[in-house]
Design a protein around this motif. Structure first.
Motif, short mmCIF file in Angstrom:
data_model
loop_
_atom_site.label_atom_id
_atom_site.label_comp_id
_atom_site.label_asym_id
_atom_site.label_seq_id
_atom_site.Cartn_x
_atom_site.Cartn_y
_atom_site.Cartn_z
N ASN A 153 0.84 -1.21 0.00
CA ASN A 153 0.00 0.00 0.00
C ASN A 153 0.87 1.26 0.00
N LEU A 154 2.07 1.12 0.57
CA LEU A 154 2.96 2.27 0.67
C LEU A 154 3.66 2.54 -0.67
N TYR A 155 4.25 1.48 -1.27
CA TYR A 155 4.94 1.60 -2.56
C TYR A 155 4.35 0.62 -3.55
N LYS A 156 4.39 0.97 -4.83
CA LYS A 156 3.82 0.09 -5.87
C LYS A 156 4.75 -1.10 -6.11
N PRO A 157 4.23 -2.34 -6.02
CA PRO A 157 5.08 -3.51 -6.33
C PRO A 157 5.28 -3.65 -7.84
N ILE A 158 6.43 -4.20 -8.23
CA ILE A 158 6.69 -4.48 -9.66
C ILE A 158 6.08 -5.84 -9.98
N PRO A 159 5.17 -5.92 -10.97
CA PRO A 159 4.52 -7.20 -11.28
C PRO A 159 5.54 -8.29 -11.63
N GLY A 160 5.25 -9.51 -11.16
CA GLY A 160 6.10 -10.65 -11.49
C GLY A 160 7.36 -10.75 -10.64
N ARG A 161 7.56 -9.80 -9.71
CA ARG A 161 8.78 -9.83 -8.89
C ARG A 161 8.50 -10.27 -7.45
N PHE A 162 7.29 -10.82 -7.20
CA PHE A 162 6.96 -11.27 -5.84
C PHE A 162 7.18 -12.78 -5.75
N LYS A 163 7.92 -13.20 -4.72
CA LYS A 163 8.15 -14.64 -4.52
C LYS A 163 7.80 -15.00 -3.08
N ASP A 164 7.04 -16.10 -2.94
CA ASP A 164 6.64 -16.54 -1.60
C ASP A 164 7.43 -17.80 -1.22
#
Length: 704
Positions: A281-292
């Motif tokens: 919510n604070l900063y925009k995430p870059i799509p496709g760069r999230f890993k769980d």
């Protein structure tokens, strides 16, 4: 000067009697290394003491610290393994022996010695994982004190560390040790590059200070506002990772350092995901760069949420969110099991994963041809960038990037890999060489009689698949060679009116001894591979009174070839024989038998030079398959002539493999064709069909 007391102070987590055992081990080692000095001029005992301290910092158990103090006594002093067993027990002696190199055996090359030492260490590791922890601590201290050696030796040791020990530390999740090993290796291999990056990093750290503190403050304020507890720390990139990124991504230093790294450490898994929501919510995430990696941990047990965001002024921010246990696990890996003994074993998962990995290494070691093969195989296995895929039942399997369905099949089970014929990725049939993407579901289709294809070795990426394919092909080749050797020997014996089964066992034993073979299968394999002449082996087996039998009285029948012999019978590429041709066999050393047409120039020269290596063969009646034939067709230059020629070949149920056209003059062209057909009759029908094309003047089958 460091003393044993400084080590004992670090061991306050151990009971007094265990600390006494460690003190005893120190004095034992000090006595054994009496009079020995390191290159730096320090007494040798300084090194084992330093290794013990590294393990004490990891809160390792007493036996590991004792082994660290004694790790060089078997290798470098007169003390034997039995002496260590008597003084400190079998477990400590096994640990020390596992870390010791193989001193007695002389190897042909340094590479071979290194590979054999590594193999020995792996075998010891599979019995007790602590062997590798002692070895890593030993290597770490050696790297810290490498400066006194000659530059060539420094580079060799640094390269070995980068190729083997740093990846092992990574595989066991021991990030702190991996980072230090990589940075030390980098500085010894490339001192100037290391110094320049170090200087540039210091400068950029000063320039970045303001931005780092602003981003950190913004993250902390957002967590406070949402009532979320967590500590935010800036992440420093280490020198070797900066250098690797510059090299692989071909980016200048400034672009690598443009990315700001932070880590948020919280107290529960639930909190990780809540913090992630707040930060997105604070900063925009870059799509496709999230890993769980919390839901699907890495192979070494590493867990974290990774996300990349676009911060203030468009600055990229890399963020890791994890719990305290995950942080300990990420830094200390398998050693966290000892470091956090009071917890309900956060590293239990890592322990099990490490054991699984070692079990896999043991399997590979049993299938590898020699130590160097094994070491190369392990190196491939130590550099995985993972993809996660699903089995048809929904289980998750982890494979290295670039893995193919064949790798997946072997990861499921060796038998599945060996009998794999096709694969479905997300319900679509795909070639077996297709690289797998994360999140795909894979189904392997197997067939009962199927076996691995040598071509698979060109695209598989996992060490397990490579080792199993090689192992299978080696065994298959042996069984095929034995079978061919049996037939060749029977054929040679038939000229003496004998068969292998009718020869007395003592004659066979004598023949084997004379030829230097242990078993009959070894002799048959050698005959099948063309290294040994069947006629000579047959004469050795003859009963001495049977010499009178005239081998020429009844000409031996030709050897019948069926096409099921596999890799040990090959069709010559020079003359491309097909069923129905009159053929000869040539025994080629190491390859088995090569079949030529009897009017081939190559077989004619062999008959003149080595007649004993040539033998008459004939095709079996039921020989099936497809065979390549080279044809040269002279035809007039007419529009559409080539297309109608191709159509006629297709109508004759033959297949064009290659085609090449050269203009002879203004009116004529020469077409070189390679077509696949079944036998001579099929070839004759195909040529007759081709001749119906008016533009065709002449058709010749190419020989040599």
């Amino acid at each position: 000067m460091q003393t044993v007391e400084t080590l004992i102070e670090k061991l306050d987590y151990l009971p007094p009697e265990q600390r006494e055992d460690i003190r005893r081990a120190y004095y034992f080692a000090e006595q054994a290394h009496e009079g020995q000095y390191r290159r730096s001029g320090d007494p040798y005992i300084v090194h084992p003491l330093a290794v013990g301290k590294i393990l004490a910092d990891m809160h390792m158990d007493a036996q590991s610290v004792e082994a660290a103090l004694l790790h060089d006594v078997i290798e470098d002093t007169h003390v034997s393994k039995e002496d260590v067993t008597g003084a400190f027990g079998e477990i400590v002696a096994d640990l020390v022996d596992g870390v010791s190199k193989i001193g007695a055996i002389k190897f042909e090359s340094k590479a071979e010695a290194q590979a054999e030492n590594f193999r020995k260490m792996v075998l010891a590791m599979t019995k007790d994982i602590r062997v590798i922890l002692v070895k890593l601590a030993d290597r770490l201290h050696n790297m810290r004190t490498l400066g006194v050696l000659h530059p060539t030796k420094r580079r060799r040791i640094a390269l070995e560390t980068l190729e083997i020990y740093a990846p092992i530390a990574n595989r066991l999740g021991m990030n702190n040790i991996r980072v230090e090993l990589e940075d030390l290796s980098f500085s010894h291999m490339y001192p100037m590059r290391s110094a320049r990056i170090k200087k540039a990093t210091k400068t950029s750290r000063g320039n970045r200070k303001d931005m780092v503190s602003r981003i950190q403050e913004a993250i902390e304020n957002r967590l406070d506002r949402d009532g979320l507890k967590g500590r935010v720390v800036g992440r420093e990139k280490h020198l070797y990772s900066i250098y690797s990124k510059m090299k692989t991504q071909r980016k200048p230093f400034n672009e690598i350092m443009d990315v700001y790294g932070f880590r948020i450490v919280v107290d529960s898994v639930d909190m990780c995901y809540r913090v992630l929501g707040a930060i997105h919510n604070l900063y925009k995430p870059i799509p496709g760069r999230f890993k769980d990696y919390i839901a699907i941990p890495k192979a070494n047990g590493y867990q974290s949420l990774h996300t990349t965001l676009i911060g203030m002024n468009g600055v990229p921010i890399e963020l890791q969110i994890r719990t305290e246990e995950m942080d300990a696990m990420a830094n200390n890996g398998i050693a966290a099991h000892w470091l956090y003994k009071s917890d309900p074993d956060p590293a239990g998962g890592a322990q099990n994963r490490a054991k699984e990995w070692l079990k896999g290494l043991l399997e590979m070691q049993q299938r590898a041809g020699n130590s160097q093969d094994f070491l190369e195989t392990v190196k491939i296995d130590l550099f995985p960038d993972e993809v996660y895929v699903f089995t048809p039942k929904g289980n998750i399997l982890e494979l290295p990037t670039g893995a193919t369905p064949v790798d997946f099949a072997y990861a499921v089970h060796t038998d599945v890999g060996n009998s794999c014929v096709a694969a479905r990725l997300d319900h679509r049939l795909v070639p077996l060489s297709t690289p797998i993407q994360s999140g795909q579901t894979i189904k392997i289709i197997t067939a009962p009689g199927a076996c691995p294809n040598p071509a698979w070795l060109s695209f598989v990426t996992t060490a397990k698949a490579r080792a199993n394919i090689r192992h299978f092909l080696k065994n298959q080749r042996r069984s095929e060679s034995v079978s061919l050797g049996h037939r060749l020997l029977d054929k040679a014996l038939s000229s003496f009116d004998l068969a292998l089964e009718s020869i007395p066992p003592d004659h066979i034993t004598t023949a084997l001894t004379e030829a230097g073979f242990k078993t009959l299968d070894d002799l048959l394999e050698d005959i099948g591979l063309g290294n040994q002449m069947a006629q000579i082996a047959a004469r050795r087996m003859l009963p001495h009174d049977g010499e009178a039998t005239n081998p020429d009285s009844n000409k031996p029948k030709p050897l019948v070839i069926r096409g099921t012999e596999g890799m040990v019978i090959a069709l010559a590429k020079c003359c491309r024989p097909i069923p129905g041709d009159s053929v000869m066999g040539h025994l080629s050393s190491g390859r088995g038998m090569v079949i030529h047409r009897d009017n081939c120039k190559n077989i004619a020269s062999e008959l003149k030079d080595n007649p004993e290596k040539c033998l008459s063969v004939e095709w079996a009646k039921d020989f099936v398959g497809e065979y390549a034939v080279d044809l040269r067709v002279q035809m007039e230059n007419e529009r559409g002539a080539l297309a109608s020629l191709a159509s006629l070949i297709s109508q004759a149920d033959a297949n064009i493999e290659t085609i090449n056209i050269k203009e002879k003059d203004a009116h004529l062209s020469v077409v070189s064709l390679r077509i696949s057909i079944r036998d001579r009759v099929h070839l004759a029908k195909t040529i007759r069909r081709m001749r119906t094309q008016k533009a065709v003047n002449r058709i010749v089958r190419v020989r040599n």
